[in-house]
Design an enzyme around this catalytic site. Structure first.
Site, PDB file in Angstrom:
ATOM      1  N   GLY A 159       0.052 -11.874 -12.770  1.00 26.18           N
ATOM      2  CA  GLY A 159       1.368 -12.300 -13.261  1.00 26.18           C
ATOM      3  C   GLY A 159       1.700 -13.638 -12.617  1.00 26.18           C
ATOM      4  O   GLY A 159       0.800 -14.452 -12.367  1.00 26.18           O
ATOM      5  N   ARG A 160       2.984 -13.834 -12.332  1.00 26.39           N
ATOM      6  CA  ARG A 160       3.401 -15.129 -11.782  1.00 26.39           C
ATOM      7  C   ARG A 160       2.673 -15.442 -10.470  1.00 26.39           C
ATOM      8  O   ARG A 160       2.063 -16.495 -10.317  1.00 26.39           O
ATOM      9  CB  ARG A 160       4.922 -15.119 -11.537  1.00 26.39           C
ATOM     10  CG  ARG A 160       5.743 -15.186 -12.806  1.00 26.39           C
ATOM     11  CD  ARG A 160       7.208 -14.972 -12.501  1.00 26.39           C
ATOM     12  NE  ARG A 160       7.434 -13.608 -12.088  1.00 26.39           N
ATOM     13  CZ  ARG A 160       8.158 -12.711 -12.780  1.00 26.39           C
ATOM     14  NH1 ARG A 160       8.749 -13.076 -13.885  1.00 26.39           N
ATOM     15  NH2 ARG A 160       8.301 -11.484 -12.344  1.00 26.39           N
ATOM     16  N   ILE A 161       2.728 -14.515  -9.503  1.00 26.02           N
ATOM     17  CA  ILE A 161       2.148 -14.802  -8.184  1.00 26.02           C
ATOM     18  C   ILE A 161       0.620 -14.756  -8.257  1.00 26.02           C
ATOM     19  O   ILE A 161      -0.060 -15.606  -7.676  1.00 26.02           O
ATOM     20  CB  ILE A 161       2.706 -13.830  -7.122  1.00 26.02           C
ATOM     21  CG1 ILE A 161       4.230 -14.011  -7.008  1.00 26.02           C
ATOM     22  CG2 ILE A 161       2.045 -14.066  -5.762  1.00 26.02           C
ATOM     23  CD1 ILE A 161       4.943 -12.981  -6.143  1.00 26.02           C
ATOM     24  N   THR A 256      -0.108  -8.621  -0.492  1.00 25.33           N
ATOM     25  CA  THR A 256       1.254  -9.180  -0.377  1.00 25.33           C
ATOM     26  C   THR A 256       2.155  -8.550  -1.432  1.00 25.33           C
ATOM     27  O   THR A 256       3.255  -9.047  -1.674  1.00 25.33           O
ATOM     28  CB  THR A 256       1.271 -10.710  -0.622  1.00 25.33           C
ATOM     29  OG1 THR A 256       0.645 -10.966  -1.872  1.00 25.33           O
ATOM     30  CG2 THR A 256       0.610 -11.482   0.480  1.00 25.33           C
ATOM     31  N   SER A 257       1.703  -7.468  -2.090  1.00 23.09           N
ATOM     32  CA  SER A 257       2.509  -6.917  -3.197  1.00 23.09           C
ATOM     33  C   SER A 257       3.563  -5.955  -2.641  1.00 23.09           C
ATOM     34  O   SER A 257       4.653  -6.380  -2.263  1.00 23.09           O
ATOM     35  CB  SER A 257       1.609  -6.266  -4.244  1.00 23.09           C
ATOM     36  OG  SER A 257       0.916  -5.149  -3.714  1.00 23.09           O
ATOM     37  N   ARG A 258       3.238  -4.690  -2.547  1.00 24.16           N
ATOM     38  CA  ARG A 258       4.112  -3.702  -1.894  1.00 24.16           C
ATOM     39  C   ARG A 258       3.208  -2.746  -1.138  1.00 24.16           C
ATOM     40  O   ARG A 258       2.102  -2.405  -1.614  1.00 24.16           O
ATOM     41  CB  ARG A 258       4.923  -2.914  -2.933  1.00 24.16           C
ATOM     42  CG  ARG A 258       6.096  -3.668  -3.502  1.00 24.16           C
ATOM     43  CD  ARG A 258       7.238  -3.859  -2.494  1.00 24.16           C
ATOM     44  NE  ARG A 258       8.356  -4.581  -3.071  1.00 24.16           N
ATOM     45  CZ  ARG A 258       8.590  -5.877  -2.906  1.00 24.16           C
ATOM     46  NH1 ARG A 258       7.795  -6.616  -2.145  1.00 24.16           N
ATOM     47  NH2 ARG A 258       9.639  -6.444  -3.470  1.00 24.16           N
ATOM     48  N   GLU A 287       8.490   0.144   6.158  1.00 26.42           N
ATOM     49  CA  GLU A 287       8.808  -1.130   6.826  1.00 26.42           C
ATOM     50  C   GLU A 287      10.129  -1.026   7.579  1.00 26.42           C
ATOM     51  O   GLU A 287      11.059  -0.404   7.045  1.00 26.42           O
ATOM     52  CB  GLU A 287       8.898  -2.256   5.791  1.00 26.42           C
ATOM     53  CG  GLU A 287       7.557  -2.528   5.146  1.00 26.42           C
ATOM     54  CD  GLU A 287       7.571  -3.683   4.131  1.00 26.42           C
ATOM     55  OE1 GLU A 287       8.594  -4.386   4.039  1.00 26.42           O
ATOM     56  OE2 GLU A 287       6.570  -3.853   3.438  1.00 26.42           O
ATOM     57  N   HIS A 309       6.133  -8.843   6.390  1.00 25.39           N
ATOM     58  CA  HIS A 309       6.685  -9.068   5.040  1.00 25.39           C
ATOM     59  C   HIS A 309       7.210 -10.506   4.948  1.00 25.39           C
ATOM     60  O   HIS A 309       8.387 -10.745   4.673  1.00 25.39           O
ATOM     61  CB  HIS A 309       7.786  -8.048   4.712  1.00 25.39           C
ATOM     62  CG  HIS A 309       8.020  -7.906   3.237  1.00 25.39           C
ATOM     63  ND1 HIS A 309       8.326  -6.709   2.638  1.00 25.39           N
ATOM     64  CD2 HIS A 309       7.988  -8.812   2.227  1.00 25.39           C
ATOM     65  CE1 HIS A 309       8.478  -6.886   1.339  1.00 25.39           C
ATOM     66  NE2 HIS A 309       8.274  -8.165   1.062  1.00 25.39           N
TER      67      HIS A 309
HETATM   68  P1  NAP Z   1       4.827 -10.299 -12.271  1.00 23.81           P
HETATM   69  O1  NAP Z   1       4.898 -11.699 -12.782  1.00 23.81           O
HETATM   70  O2  NAP Z   1       5.533  -9.234 -13.001  1.00 23.81           O
HETATM   71  O3  NAP Z   1       3.273  -9.943 -12.120  1.00 23.81           O
HETATM   72  C1  NAP Z   1       2.781  -8.665 -11.926  1.00 23.81           C
HETATM   73  C2  NAP Z   1       1.523  -8.528 -12.732  1.00 23.81           C
HETATM   74  O4  NAP Z   1       0.917  -7.258 -12.453  1.00 23.81           O
HETATM   75  C3  NAP Z   1       1.782  -8.559 -14.240  1.00 23.81           C
HETATM   76  O5  NAP Z   1       0.840  -9.421 -14.839  1.00 23.81           O
HETATM   77  C4  NAP Z   1       1.556  -7.123 -14.661  1.00 23.81           C
HETATM   78  O6  NAP Z   1       1.107  -6.959 -15.983  1.00 23.81           O
HETATM   79  C5  NAP Z   1       0.488  -6.692 -13.687  1.00 23.81           C
HETATM   80  N1  NAP Z   1       0.394  -5.237 -13.593  1.00 23.81           N
HETATM   81  C6  NAP Z   1       1.383  -4.319 -13.637  1.00 23.81           C
HETATM   82  N2  NAP Z   1       0.890  -3.076 -13.497  1.00 23.81           N
HETATM   83  C7  NAP Z   1      -0.453  -3.220 -13.389  1.00 23.81           C
HETATM   84  C8  NAP Z   1      -1.528  -2.323 -13.238  1.00 23.81           C
HETATM   85  N3  NAP Z   1      -1.324  -1.008 -13.165  1.00 23.81           N
HETATM   86  N4  NAP Z   1      -2.777  -2.811 -13.150  1.00 23.81           N
HETATM   87  C9  NAP Z   1      -3.004  -4.142 -13.235  1.00 23.81           C
HETATM   88  N5  NAP Z   1      -2.025  -5.052 -13.402  1.00 23.81           N
HETATM   89  C10 NAP Z   1      -0.767  -4.595 -13.458  1.00 23.81           C
HETATM   90  O7  NAP Z   1       5.375 -10.235 -10.779  1.00 23.81           O
HETATM   91  P2  NAP Z   1       5.227 -11.349  -9.645  1.00 23.81           P
HETATM   92  O8  NAP Z   1       6.401 -12.252  -9.666  1.00 23.81           O
HETATM   93  O9  NAP Z   1       3.867 -11.939  -9.713  1.00 23.81           O
HETATM   94  O10 NAP Z   1       5.372 -10.410  -8.351  1.00 23.81           O
HETATM   95  C11 NAP Z   1       4.431  -9.378  -8.095  1.00 23.81           C
HETATM   96  C12 NAP Z   1       4.890  -8.503  -6.956  1.00 23.81           C
HETATM   97  O11 NAP Z   1       4.717  -9.171  -5.720  1.00 23.81           O
HETATM   98  C13 NAP Z   1       6.379  -8.155  -6.966  1.00 23.81           C
HETATM   99  O12 NAP Z   1       6.656  -7.058  -7.822  1.00 23.81           O
HETATM  100  C14 NAP Z   1       6.654  -7.819  -5.518  1.00 23.81           C
HETATM  101  O13 NAP Z   1       6.494  -6.444  -5.312  1.00 23.81           O
HETATM  102  C15 NAP Z   1       5.583  -8.585  -4.760  1.00 23.81           C
HETATM  103  N6  NAP Z   1       6.137  -9.666  -3.942  1.00 23.81           N
HETATM  104  C16 NAP Z   1       5.971  -9.638  -2.577  1.00 23.81           C
HETATM  105  C17 NAP Z   1       6.450 -10.671  -1.798  1.00 23.81           C
HETATM  106  C18 NAP Z   1       6.254 -10.708  -0.325  1.00 23.81           C
HETATM  107  O14 NAP Z   1       7.077 -11.321   0.370  1.00 23.81           O
HETATM  108  N7  NAP Z   1       5.197 -10.131   0.205  1.00 23.81           N
HETATM  109  C19 NAP Z   1       7.138 -11.742  -2.394  1.00 23.81           C
HETATM  110  C20 NAP Z   1       7.293 -11.740  -3.760  1.00 23.81           C
HETATM  111  C21 NAP Z   1       6.792 -10.696  -4.532  1.00 23.81           C
HETATM  112  P3  NAP Z   1       2.124  -7.012 -17.232  1.00 23.81           P
HETATM  113  O15 NAP Z   1       2.285  -8.469 -17.494  1.00 23.81           O
HETATM  114  O16 NAP Z   1       1.441  -6.274 -18.323  1.00 23.81           O
HETATM  115  O17 NAP Z   1       3.401  -6.341 -16.776  1.00 23.81           O
END
Ligand code: NAP
Length: 359
Positions: A159-161, A256-258, A287, A309
């Site tokens: 996705g975005r990250i 870095t996800s959850r 956490e 985190h």
């Molecule tokens: P995003 O744009 O929604 O990207 C998530 C990606 O994962 C999407 O492409 C999604 O597919 C895919 N996905 C969902 N379920 C899946 C599965 N079962 N198997 C494979 N791929 C799957 O979110 P983002 O902005 O990149 O952020 C991702 C996550 O990073 C956040 O939800 C958050 O928990 C974590 N995060 C952590 C920090 C930190 O400080 N460590 C900071 C920011 C974010 P679809 O497009 O089909 O939904």
């Protein structure tokens, strides 16, 4: 004027002034520790118009039921919202917002630096110097690192990250594999073109490839696996003992996800038994990391990096009041979008609402 009161569960800095400037009356939870569930419930029951939350606050159906008819928006400071019962919010017709995009680069670069720490043993090198154990320069002693160029990086959740991380990795001469739910083929083609352009500039390198693959192939083929999925029922313990057993023994895992995306006890066992070479974790099942967590096992210190985190933790990303730069600004903007919408049906004015079905 109860309808102009906002409860903020954590001080997110000067961006909050924008709410005060528009005539909202703020109650900001003053302590660094999160408010109790009862405190949030009490604030919602008192008739606040908006609730600003962070990942630390479990926002469940009791809170949404209490806010039915009075609470106009829950604005989450963060892109992940696994702490919020969004179904309950929709049932109670309360919009929930988040702060995507502004933390993409910060988190992607942190994942890359975590990878670098693992690959080149940065933490161990610094400790060696600080503890005065660096006694001689020698070609192999006391340890060597692992070069990234020529290796394969697996991205789970493009996705975005995940995309930003893949783009950053493309400068390192690696092959990139991606496993994701909805593959963005045009992105994959553009990334391949970028990798080809880089190869032309450094012609001694072989051509690097980008491919979308299944989860087992991503795990089997990658030297570094980085997780970028949201936490949901499908991704909870996505990396369990079976997934870890499917990785190469010399591979590293970066999360870095959850926290709950990785089964921590399975990871502990895999690291102990040499199933994989190492891991770097920014997020944990609980956490802050409990004092008695098995992940603190001193025997794993040489192969397990632990961070607090910190993925989105830059001054710019966490604090900027500019909604195009910082989570604080974007979170405030998201709340104002809903609170001040002239016509709640005009969804285009509320791009940060997650549960758009409430309208
Ligand atoms: P995003 O744009 O929604 O990207 C998530 C990606 O994962 C999407 O492409 C999604 O597919 C895919 N996905 C969902 N379920 C899946 C599965 N079962 N198997 C494979 N791929 C799957 O979110 P983002 O902005 O990149 O952020 C991702 C996550 O990073 C956040 O939800 C958050 O928990 C974590 N995060 C952590 C920090 C930190 O400080 N460590 C900071 C920011 C974010 P679809 O497009 O089909 O939904």
């Amino acid at each position: 004027m109860p309808e102009r009161r906002i409860f903020v569960t954590c001080d997110i800095g000067e961006a909050l002034q924008q709410l005060a400037d528009r005539g909202y009356w703020l109650q900001v939870h003053p302590q660094p520790e999160p408010p109790s569930h009862d405190r949030i419930l009490e604030a919602v029951r008192s008739g606040i118009a908006a609730l600003v939350t962070t990942i630390r606050d479990p926002i469940d159906s009791r809170i949404f039921e209490a806010g039915r008819g009075s609470l106009k928006v829950v604005s989450q400071y963060g892109v992940g919202y696994d702490n919020i019962d969004v179904k309950a919010a929709s049932r109670c017709r309360i919009p929930v917002t988040n702060t995507p995009d502004v933390l993409t680069d910060a988190t992607a670069e942190f994942a890359l630096f975590m990878l670098g720490d693992l690959a080149r043993k940065l933490y161990l090198s610094e400790r060696l110097v600080r503890e005065k154990r660096w006694t001689v320069w020698h070609p192999t002693l006391p340890f060597l690192g692992c070069e990234m160029a020529g290796k394969t990086v697996g991205v789970i959740g493009l996705g975005r990250i995940g995309k930003a991380f893949a783009l950053k990795c493309s400068g390192l001469g690696v092959d990139i594999l991606a496993h994701t739910r909805t593959p963005d083929r045009p992105f994959g083609e553009s990334l391949q073109k970028l990798m080809d352009a880089r190869q032309k500039l450094q012609s001694n390198r072989r051509r690097n490839r980008f491919r979308f693959v299944s989860l087992p192939e991503c795990l089997q083929q990658s030297d570094f696996v980085s997780l970028h999925v949201p936490l949901n029922a499908e991704t909870r313990h996505l990396i369990d003992s079976q997934a870890l057993a499917g990785m190469k023994p010399e591979a590293f895992l970066i999360n870095t996800s959850r926290g709950p995306v990785v089964d921590e006890s399975a990871l502990h066992q895999a690291l102990e038994q040499g199933v994989i070479a190492g891991a770097a974790l920014d997020v944990f099942e609980t956490e802050p990391l409990p004092d008695d967590s098995p992940l603190r096992d001193p025997d794993l210190e040489d192969r397990l990096r632990l961070y607090h985190h910190l993925g989105s933790g830059t001054v710019e990303t966490r604090l900027s009041p500019d909604p195009n730069i910082g989570m604080a600004g974007r979170c405030v903007q998201a709340a104002l979008d809903v609170l001040e919408a002239s016509d709640q049906a005009r969804l285009s004015q509320m791009p940060l609402v997650i549960n758009r079905e409430v309208f």
